[in-house]
Design a protein around this motif. Structure first.
Motif, PDB file in Angstrom:
ATOM      1  N   ARG A 241       0.833  -1.207   0.000  1.00 56.65           N
ATOM      2  CA  ARG A 241       0.000   0.000   0.000  1.00 56.65           C
ATOM      3  C   ARG A 241       0.870   1.261   0.000  1.00 56.65           C
ATOM      4  N   GLN A 242       1.939   1.239   0.803  1.00 61.53           N
ATOM      5  CA  GLN A 242       2.844   2.390   0.835  1.00 61.53           C
ATOM      6  C   GLN A 242       3.517   2.599  -0.506  1.00 61.53           C
ATOM      7  N   ASN A 244       2.309   1.783  -3.468  1.00 63.70           N
ATOM      8  CA  ASN A 244       1.313   2.304  -4.414  1.00 63.70           C
ATOM      9  C   ASN A 244       1.034   3.775  -4.174  1.00 63.70           C
ATOM     10  N   GLU A 245       0.964   4.154  -2.906  1.00 64.51           N
ATOM     11  CA  GLU A 245       0.668   5.549  -2.565  1.00 64.51           C
ATOM     12  C   GLU A 245       1.808   6.483  -2.949  1.00 64.51           C
ATOM     13  N   SER A 246       3.015   5.983  -2.962  1.00 66.88           N
ATOM     14  CA  SER A 246       4.175   6.828  -3.259  1.00 66.88           C
ATOM     15  C   SER A 246       4.563   6.822  -4.725  1.00 66.88           C
ATOM     16  N   THR A 251      -0.659   6.770  -9.445  1.00 64.50           N
ATOM     17  CA  THR A 251      -1.662   7.816  -9.232  1.00 64.50           C
ATOM     18  C   THR A 251      -2.268   8.263 -10.547  1.00 64.50           C
ATOM     19  N   THR A 285     -10.073   1.352   2.496  1.00 65.34           N
ATOM     20  CA  THR A 285      -9.194   1.622   3.632  1.00 65.34           C
ATOM     21  C   THR A 285      -9.717   0.980   4.891  1.00 65.34           C
TER      22      THR A 285
END
Length: 288
Positions: A241-242, A244-246, A251, A285
């Motif tokens: 998850r981290q 993908n978010e970064s 995005t 989430t």
């Protein structure tokens, strides 16, 4: 009257037991007693022997003190009482320990190795590791009666405590890494080595998840029953998850997918799509 009689009998038996301990065949006791003309067989107490040694040498004889303490531990059946006694006695040997660790190379020193064992049992893990590192460097071995080597003993005993108490593991994260290194090149069953990797994973779980995941995987590689499969799953989800978010590409791709409405066959205004996507993101989430 009966109570007093029983008490007197018990005191008499304890006195006889003390005399019997003083009559031990340990050569150090016999040597000291003979040197100053003391007759242990006549009922001289261990306390008197210690006083003799102090008079002769100017300092208490550490080996004799250890011998007496080991006899007391042997007569103690309760594990908790044994641990309490080791905690109580260990400070008496601090100066001796520091003196030993300051001299290298050194020969086999059973007294020092016993103190390492006591340190582990008493929760003095840093002291135990220092002694273990020194003992291994000087090729010392465990005393007679122990089947595990020095590295294996310290690793298993301390790892068990750390696994049982994660807060303790977190507070000793650096020390656990030293214990891992202590076992490098030393003989040790896989299950024990797995335990210390499991403890390292617990210690790093919150602060260093990537390193914790590596430690857990090492534990499972050595022993599939190490008990940390759930933690591996949790950390893999967290790290994915981290990642993908970064990731900017992730995005952009997500926004591009959201701008298309296949059912309508055309474009959807950006404001409408944003409002529709928000509940879905919140649901994902909360589900994790």
């Amino acid at each position: 009257m009966a109570t007093n009689s029983m008490r007197e009998h018990r005191e008499k038996m304890l006195a006889q037991k003390a005399i019997k301990q003083a009559q031990s065949q340990d050569p150090r006791l016999k040597k000291k007693a003979t040197f100053l003309g003391m007759d242990l067989a006549a009922g001289e107490s261990t306390t008197a022997v210690n006083a003799v040694v102090k008079t002769e040498t100017g300092v208490e004889n550490i080996e004799l003190r250890m011998f007496n303490h080991l006899n007391q531990l042997k007569d103690t059946r309760s594990i908790q009482e044994k641990i309490a006694k080791k905690k109580e006695w260990l400070p008496e040997y601090r100066g001796y320990i520091e003196g030993c660790l300051a001299v290298s190379p050194a020969e086999q020193n059973n007294t020092l190795v016993y103190l390492m064992i006591w340190a582990v049992d008493a929760g003095e893990y840093e002291l135990a590791v220092r002694i273990a590192e020194y003992a291994i460097l000087n090729e010392m071995t465990m005393p007679d009666g122990y089947t595990r080597g020095i590295a294996e003993f310290v690793t298993e005993q301390s790892a068990t405590d750390f696994i049982d108490d994660q807060e303790l593991a977190v507070a000793n994260a650096d020390l656990i890494q030293r214990i891992v290194e202590l076992g490098v090149g030393e003989q040790m069953v896989d299950e024990v080595r797995a335990k210390i990797f499991r403890a390292l994973g617990d210690a790093l779980f919150e602060a260093q998840p990537a390193e914790a995941l590596t430690a857990y995987k090492n534990a499972l590689r050595l022993n599939v029953k190490a008990g940390c499969k759930k933690q591996v799953t949790q950390l893999e989800k967290l790290l994915n998850r981290q990642a993908n978010e970064s990731s900017p590409d992730a995005t952009v791709g997500s926004q591009a997918d959201a701008s298309a409405d296949p059912s309508a066959g055309g474009s959807v205004p950006a404001s409408t799509d944003t409002n529709a996507a928000a509940p879905t993101a919140e649901a994902n989430t909360s589900a994790e």
